[in-house]
Scaffold this motif. Structure first.
Motif, short mmCIF file in Angstrom:
data_model
loop_
_atom_site.label_atom_id
_atom_site.label_comp_id
_atom_site.label_asym_id
_atom_site.label_seq_id
_atom_site.Cartn_x
_atom_site.Cartn_y
_atom_site.Cartn_z
N UNK A 155 45.96 24.67 32.36
CA UNK A 155 45.96 25.83 31.47
C UNK A 155 44.99 26.88 31.98
N UNK A 156 43.82 26.46 32.45
CA UNK A 156 42.83 27.39 32.98
C UNK A 156 43.37 28.12 34.21
N UNK A 157 44.00 27.41 35.11
CA UNK A 157 44.58 28.02 36.31
C UNK A 157 45.67 29.02 35.92
N UNK A 158 46.51 28.63 34.97
CA UNK A 158 47.59 29.52 34.51
C UNK A 158 47.02 30.82 33.93
N UNK A 159 45.99 30.69 33.10
CA UNK A 159 45.39 31.87 32.49
C UNK A 159 44.75 32.76 33.55
N UNK A 160 44.03 32.17 34.50
CA UNK A 160 43.40 32.95 35.57
C UNK A 160 44.44 33.69 36.39
N UNK A 161 45.52 33.01 36.76
CA UNK A 161 46.57 33.67 37.54
C UNK A 161 47.26 34.76 36.75
N UNK A 162 47.50 34.53 35.47
CA UNK A 162 48.13 35.53 34.62
C UNK A 162 47.24 36.76 34.49
N UNK A 163 45.94 36.54 34.24
CA UNK A 163 45.02 37.67 34.11
C UNK A 163 44.90 38.43 35.43
N UNK A 164 44.87 37.73 36.55
CA UNK A 164 44.79 38.37 37.86
C UNK A 164 46.02 39.23 38.10
#
Length: 171
Positions: A155-164
């Motif tokens: 979930x953390x990786x998904x959020x970071x990639x989405x925000x990026x």
């Protein structure tokens, strides 16, 4: 371990339990002439028994047979030792290792929780946020903790990639 207040004796017991779990993985079974399981190397079970502080023969018997008690009318009846085949003996060995590991894990979690409990007016909490939709258990096992941890990392990786991606679109 010292920081959370574990005594040297408790630390030694933790390492003893971990050694027992690891050594149980070394126990192998052969099929005897009668088709029943026998311990391949009795030195391994004798060493585990030494660490457990039990008799080696009793440990070997516990791994290769089960006790059945037949009762009559609520009274104690006959007690039988039923030998296990190699597959059953391996399952007993694995179940023992898992039970020891589970109990050790729960004990360590309880000790950490008691060390983190506030002894003053300020309170601090360390928690793992669970993703909506996953099961809620009264008590989580080690396996559930691992599952939750991996889910949180994903979930953390998904959020970071989405925000990026969103930031790149804005620029």
């Amino acid at each position: 371990m010292n920081i959370i207040g574990l005594t040297q004796s408790e630390q030694d017991d933790i390492f003893r339990m971990l050694a027992i779990i690891l050594w149980l993985g070394n126990v192998q079974f052969d099929e005897g002439n009668d088709g029943n399981s026998v311990v391949n190397d009795e030195d391994v079970t004798n060493f585990i028994a030494y660490i457990l502080e039990v008799d080696g023969e009793i440990l070997a018997k516990s791994l290769t047979s089960r006790t059945i008690e037949a009762s009559r009318g609520g009274r104690r009846g006959s007690v039988y030792d039923v030998p296990l085949n190699t597959v059953q003996a391996s399952a007993v060995r694995d179940a023992l290792a898992k039970a020891i590991y589970n109990n050790l894990f729960e004990w360590i979690v309880e000790r950490i929780n008691s060390a983190l409990r506030s002894r003053t007016t300020a309170s601090h909490v360390i928690g793992v946020l669970d993703i909506y939709g996953f099961e809620i258990f009264e008590e989580n096992s080690f396996e559930q903790l691992c599952i939750n941890y991996v889910n949180e990392k994903l979930q953390q990786i998904f959020i970071e990639l989405t925000l990026k991606t969103e930031q790149e679109d804005i620029e």
